[in-house]
Design an enzyme around this catalytic site. Structure first.
Site, short mmCIF file in Angstrom:
data_model
loop_
_atom_site.label_atom_id
_atom_site.label_comp_id
_atom_site.label_asym_id
_atom_site.label_seq_id
_atom_site.Cartn_x
_atom_site.Cartn_y
_atom_site.Cartn_z
N ASP A 106 0.81 -1.50 -0.04
CA ASP A 106 -0.19 0.28 -0.11
C ASP A 106 1.11 1.35 -0.01
O ASP A 106 0.77 2.15 0.92
CB ASP A 106 -1.24 0.07 0.81
CG ASP A 106 -1.84 -1.19 1.63
OD1 ASP A 106 -2.03 -1.82 0.43
OD2 ASP A 106 -2.21 -1.55 2.06
N LYS A 167 -7.48 -4.15 -2.68
CA LYS A 167 -7.82 -4.54 -1.62
C LYS A 167 -8.48 -4.14 -1.14
O LYS A 167 -8.54 -2.67 -0.78
CB LYS A 167 -6.47 -5.16 -1.05
CG LYS A 167 -5.70 -4.74 -0.12
CD LYS A 167 -4.38 -5.40 0.46
CE LYS A 167 -3.48 -4.60 1.76
NZ LYS A 167 -3.96 -3.95 2.06
N CYS A 200 -1.87 -2.63 7.88
CA CYS A 200 -1.71 -3.79 7.17
C CYS A 200 -0.75 -4.46 7.76
O CYS A 200 -0.32 -5.29 7.87
CB CYS A 200 -1.34 -2.52 6.14
SG CYS A 200 -3.59 -2.15 5.65
#
Length: 283
Positions: A106, A167, A200
């Site tokens: 990310d 995602k 994450c």
């Protein structure tokens, strides 16, 4: 359990490996080898082929799991678990290019103004991605809700990534990633970096450990909006068995020898020291 059984009926069993449990059935009278094959068919690539395992069965009498004797068979509904044993000659933390994958999590444009030391961790991330490419280690890249948060920042060259996927789940461990890992059975370790450390990154690390992978989180290439969250996430992950490392340490460990054909190229990557990414600053 008993030594023999003439019935051909099925018996329900609950198979557990690491943090995962799966109900299934086996033929009544199944012994150790059948159970072992069943475990492998259910868990597949989650089982690290570099380790040895034992099967245990839950004993109501003792209130705990006990080793499953190889001469016995399953006759009744049972709970079984597969327990890994560390193999000799497989030292913890020993990274090699052909058994290591890189996960970039990310690193997206919309996070730039919010994440502390974002420019620093991008700079370090590009070193890791370049190193992965030189060493031919697979790269997997996630993007959290790219429709709203944008794509991976342009400073990171992810053109050679094995997989780039969107995602909404915090963890990177989604079916498409598991499919890629299943196609890479030699992978034992994951070098993980990106944002955010306490969300994450942490959830991906725990999911990977639960699947039997060794996880190396690159501290100088992961950050959060809050340095408190970042600090405690790194501490928590270390307590749970994640190896907290730095980009230079990871890259040099992967080449291991100045005679490695890519040593000079890796040396050029780390010639200038990586930015500290706020790791030596409190608050």
């Amino acid at each position: 359990m008993a030594h023999h059984d003439d019935s051909c009926s099925q018996v329900q069993v609950l198979l557990s490996f690491s943090t995962f449990s799966r109900p299934t059935t086996v033929p009544s009278g199944s012994g150790y080898e059948v159970l072992n094959e069943t475990f492998l068919s259910v868990y597949g690539h989650h089982v690290d082929v570099f380790r040895k395992f034992i099967i245990q069965i839950y004993s109501d009498e003792w209130g705990q799991y006990i080793d499953f004797p190889k001469g016995f068979t399953i006759l009744n509904k049972s709970r079984l678990r597969l327990v890994p044993l560390q193999s000799e000659g497989t030292p913890l933390g020993n990274l090699t290019p052909d058994t290591t994958a890189f996960f970039c999590c990310d690193m997206q444009e919309r996070f730039r103004p919010a994440i502390k030391y974002f420019d620093d961790i991008i700079s370090v991330g590009q070193r890791l991605i370049h190193g992965a490419h030189l060493l031919r280690s697979p790269l997997i890249v996630s993007e959290q809700y790219p429709k709203g948060l944008g794509s991976t920042v342009p400073e990171l060259d992810i053109s050679a990534a094995r997989l780039v996927f969107p995602k909404t789940k915090f963890s990177m461990i989604l079916p498409e990633v598991e499919k890629v890992l299943a196609e890479l059975p030699k992978i034992r370790a994951v070098v993980l970096f990106g944002v955010e450390t306490h969300v994450c990154i942490q959830q991906t690390a725990l999911d990977l450990i639960g699947r039997g992978y060794e996880v190396h989180v690159v501290a100088d290439s992961t950050s959060s909006r809050s340095m408190v969250d970042r600090m405690f996430a790194l501490k928590r992950m270390a307590q749970l068995g994640v190896i907290i490392s730095t980009s230079e340490s990871v890259l040099l460990q992967l080449v291991a020898d100045k005679e490695h054909p890519q040593f000079k190229a890796i040396q050029n990557i780390i010639k200038a020291s990586a930015p500290e990414s706020g790791l030596l600053i409190n608050g």
